[in-house]
Scaffold this motif. Sequence first.
Motif, PDB file in Angstrom:
ATOM      1  N   GLN A   2       0.841  -1.177   0.000  1.00  0.00           N
ATOM      2  CA  GLN A   2       0.000   0.000   0.000  1.00  0.00           C
ATOM      3  C   GLN A   2       0.884   1.237   0.000  1.00  0.00           C
ATOM      4  O   GLN A   2       2.023   1.197   0.469  1.00  0.00           O
ATOM      5  CB  GLN A   2      -0.895   0.022   1.242  1.00  0.00           C
ATOM      6  CG  GLN A   2      -1.734  -1.241   1.439  1.00  0.00           C
ATOM      7  CD  GLN A   2      -2.377  -1.246   2.804  1.00  0.00           C
ATOM      8  OE1 GLN A   2      -3.082  -0.322   3.171  1.00  0.00           O
ATOM      9  NE2 GLN A   2      -2.125  -2.300   3.570  1.00  0.00           N
ATOM     10  N   GLU A 130       4.076  -2.097  -8.002  1.00  0.00           N
ATOM     11  CA  GLU A 130       2.633  -2.337  -7.851  1.00  0.00           C
ATOM     12  C   GLU A 130       2.176  -3.446  -8.799  1.00  0.00           C
ATOM     13  O   GLU A 130       1.393  -4.328  -8.422  1.00  0.00           O
ATOM     14  CB  GLU A 130       1.863  -1.047  -8.131  1.00  0.00           C
ATOM     15  CG  GLU A 130       0.384  -1.110  -7.792  1.00  0.00           C
ATOM     16  CD  GLU A 130       0.132  -1.183  -6.288  1.00  0.00           C
ATOM     17  OE1 GLU A 130      -0.460  -2.190  -5.866  1.00  0.00           O
ATOM     18  OE2 GLU A 130       0.513  -0.265  -5.562  1.00  0.00           O
ATOM     19  N   LYS A 131       2.684  -3.425 -10.019  1.00  0.00           N
ATOM     20  CA  LYS A 131       2.322  -4.461 -10.991  1.00  0.00           C
ATOM     21  C   LYS A 131       2.807  -5.836 -10.544  1.00  0.00           C
ATOM     22  O   LYS A 131       2.110  -6.835 -10.690  1.00  0.00           O
ATOM     23  CB  LYS A 131       2.908  -4.115 -12.365  1.00  0.00           C
ATOM     24  CG  LYS A 131       2.242  -2.927 -13.040  1.00  0.00           C
ATOM     25  CD  LYS A 131       2.888  -2.646 -14.398  1.00  0.00           C
ATOM     26  CE  LYS A 131       2.218  -1.451 -15.072  1.00  0.00           C
ATOM     27  NZ  LYS A 131       2.867  -1.139 -16.385  1.00  0.00           N
ATOM     28  N   PHE A 133       3.388  -6.825  -7.467  1.00  0.00           N
ATOM     29  CA  PHE A 133       2.637  -7.273  -6.296  1.00  0.00           C
ATOM     30  C   PHE A 133       1.239  -7.758  -6.640  1.00  0.00           C
ATOM     31  O   PHE A 133       0.599  -8.448  -5.842  1.00  0.00           O
ATOM     32  CB  PHE A 133       2.551  -6.161  -5.257  1.00  0.00           C
ATOM     33  CG  PHE A 133       3.729  -6.123  -4.316  1.00  0.00           C
ATOM     34  CD1 PHE A 133       4.187  -7.264  -3.685  1.00  0.00           C
ATOM     35  CD2 PHE A 133       4.376  -4.928  -4.065  1.00  0.00           C
ATOM     36  CE1 PHE A 133       5.257  -7.225  -2.815  1.00  0.00           C
ATOM     37  CE2 PHE A 133       5.446  -4.880  -3.195  1.00  0.00           C
ATOM     38  CZ  PHE A 133       5.891  -6.029  -2.566  1.00  0.00           C
ATOM     39  N   ASN A 134       0.749  -7.408  -7.803  1.00  0.00           N
ATOM     40  CA  ASN A 134      -0.572  -7.891  -8.225  1.00  0.00           C
ATOM     41  C   ASN A 134      -0.542  -9.356  -8.652  1.00  0.00           C
ATOM     42  O   ASN A 134      -1.591  -9.962  -8.875  1.00  0.00           O
ATOM     43  CB  ASN A 134      -1.114  -7.024  -9.363  1.00  0.00           C
ATOM     44  CG  ASN A 134      -1.625  -5.684  -8.855  1.00  0.00           C
ATOM     45  OD1 ASN A 134      -2.050  -5.578  -7.698  1.00  0.00           O
ATOM     46  ND2 ASN A 134      -1.587  -4.667  -9.700  1.00  0.00           N
ATOM     47  N   LYS A 135       0.665  -9.915  -8.761  1.00  0.00           N
ATOM     48  CA  LYS A 135       0.778 -11.325  -9.106  1.00  0.00           C
ATOM     49  C   LYS A 135       0.501 -12.173  -7.870  1.00  0.00           C
ATOM     50  O   LYS A 135       0.990 -11.890  -6.772  1.00  0.00           O
ATOM     51  CB  LYS A 135       2.167 -11.623  -9.668  1.00  0.00           C
ATOM     52  CG  LYS A 135       2.451 -10.901 -10.986  1.00  0.00           C
ATOM     53  CD  LYS A 135       3.752 -11.359 -11.604  1.00  0.00           C
ATOM     54  CE  LYS A 135       3.965 -10.695 -12.968  1.00  0.00           C
ATOM     55  NZ  LYS A 135       5.176 -11.201 -13.652  1.00  0.00           N
ATOM     56  N   LYS A 136      -0.256 -13.223  -8.067  1.00  0.00           N
ATOM     57  CA  LYS A 136      -0.694 -14.060  -6.951  1.00  0.00           C
ATOM     58  C   LYS A 136       0.480 -14.624  -6.147  1.00  0.00           C
ATOM     59  O   LYS A 136       0.418 -14.719  -4.915  1.00  0.00           O
ATOM     60  CB  LYS A 136      -1.561 -15.201  -7.490  1.00  0.00           C
ATOM     61  CG  LYS A 136      -2.185 -16.055  -6.405  1.00  0.00           C
ATOM     62  CD  LYS A 136      -3.088 -17.121  -7.002  1.00  0.00           C
ATOM     63  CE  LYS A 136      -3.708 -17.976  -5.902  1.00  0.00           C
ATOM     64  NZ  LYS A 136      -4.618 -19.025  -6.470  1.00  0.00           N
ATOM     65  N   SER A 139       1.535 -12.363  -3.344  1.00  0.00           N
ATOM     66  CA  SER A 139       0.481 -11.761  -2.517  1.00  0.00           C
ATOM     67  C   SER A 139       0.875 -11.677  -1.044  1.00  0.00           C
ATOM     68  O   SER A 139       0.502 -10.733  -0.345  1.00  0.00           O
ATOM     69  CB  SER A 139      -0.826 -12.551  -2.674  1.00  0.00           C
ATOM     70  OG  SER A 139      -0.659 -13.890  -2.244  1.00  0.00           O
ATOM     71  N   LYS A 142       3.022  -8.658  -0.655  1.00  0.00           N
ATOM     72  CA  LYS A 142       2.187  -7.466  -0.782  1.00  0.00           C
ATOM     73  C   LYS A 142       1.479  -7.148   0.531  1.00  0.00           C
ATOM     74  O   LYS A 142       1.420  -5.991   0.968  1.00  0.00           O
ATOM     75  CB  LYS A 142       1.154  -7.668  -1.887  1.00  0.00           C
ATOM     76  CG  LYS A 142       0.166  -6.515  -2.038  1.00  0.00           C
ATOM     77  CD  LYS A 142      -0.818  -6.802  -3.161  1.00  0.00           C
ATOM     78  CE  LYS A 142      -1.817  -5.653  -3.299  1.00  0.00           C
ATOM     79  NZ  LYS A 142      -2.772  -5.894  -4.402  1.00  0.00           N
ATOM     80  N   LYS A 143       0.965  -8.192   1.187  1.00  0.00           N
ATOM     81  CA  LYS A 143       0.191  -7.989   2.417  1.00  0.00           C
ATOM     82  C   LYS A 143       1.057  -7.606   3.618  1.00  0.00           C
ATOM     83  O   LYS A 143       0.534  -7.115   4.614  1.00  0.00           O
ATOM     84  CB  LYS A 143      -0.586  -9.262   2.747  1.00  0.00           C
ATOM     85  CG  LYS A 143      -1.683  -9.593   1.748  1.00  0.00           C
ATOM     86  CD  LYS A 143      -2.292 -10.954   2.048  1.00  0.00           C
ATOM     87  CE  LYS A 143      -3.343 -11.330   1.019  1.00  0.00           C
ATOM     88  NZ  LYS A 143      -3.878 -12.711   1.255  1.00  0.00           N
TER      89      LYS A 143
END
Length: 399
Positions: A2, A130-131, A133-136, A139, A142-143
Amino acid sequence: MQLASNKKIHKLAGNINIEKNINKIFDNNICEFLYELSDQILKNQDAKKYADLITFAFWIRKKNLFRIINKYDNNEIRLGYGLAFHITPANVALNFAYSFTFSLLAGNSNIIRVTNTKYKQNEIFFKIIEKIFNKKKFSNIKKSNLFIKYDYDEDITKFISSGCDCRVIWGSDKTVNEIKKIPTQTGCKELVFPDRYSLSLINLNNLSKLKKKDYAELAKKFYLDALMFDQNACSSPHLIIWFGKKDKNSYDKFWNCLNLAIKEGKYFIPNEKNMFDRYTKFCEFAAKRKEIKESINDKFAYRMILSKIPKDITIFRVGFGYFFEYFIKDLKEIRNNIGSKIQTLTYFGFNTSDLKNFIYKEKPHGIDRIVPVGQALEFSELWDGYDLIRNLSKIIDIR
């Protein structure tokens, strides 16, 4: 991942949605994430305009990370502490990325306060990450990582500090001391990176042996060390120590080549304010400091030759191509005239064995890094005397 900004404490609490993941050092998924980040930066056309962003990408590429990983004992059981809170400086664009990366490799989740200063390379970095981190498969990373911007607010810093397991503080002495006053959990690990001062040591005897093209190459390397960030980086030299008998011809060649490198370079382009600030300091030092032996006002590089190195040498800094110079015939003089604030010593014309002998014999209170001219800005897992991986992780003793 974020990116939050300018939230007061009661609002910020609701925005922090971060999982505290603890990993082993050099976790495979984390390394894969960094390899991909490196690849995407190097492929990005906008990123190629920014040497510091490309340098960061090369630093996290697979080959270099393998080099770092191989320095550590695979038999040690090392895990991250938990949640690391990073307060990063405004004077170097991508400092936050290095701090984040080392903590990630050490197994921590992270909250990274990023400067509000608008750097284009930072914007590119966040678009790319950001791109990814959008990969599964990423994840979980990212969290467990949050980049945040806010104007200094003690309540916000206090709130985040109260929940972190380690805190990494970069900044001026004033900033570091103010943040250190803010309490953390009793067992919180803390690393601090305050004001530092760096210098360059050049062997005049070997300088005189260079061919013409080698002078230009050395000057270019020195230029990049000093002026990629307008001498704002803690590792950029402000003082040049010349060792050996002065050869005016080779000495002048160096400065002529450096002035040419500044003139033709893209990192330092003097503007009216730079020039005014430099000239003001030029007059101030010349008028007030008895250590000033000679002043040289070049168009591109300002220089002041010292009769001795003052005890408060670390205030002899201006930036924007402003250098102080001192001549020595014995390396012992360095030991007698530098304190604990000295970080990086770049060198030319010395064998590493000579420098090791100097360190063991003289045991200078300062100096944490000794690297060849041209490598001042190369980040390393060893910084300011810390092994960052080991200091941001803990070892589990199993017998």
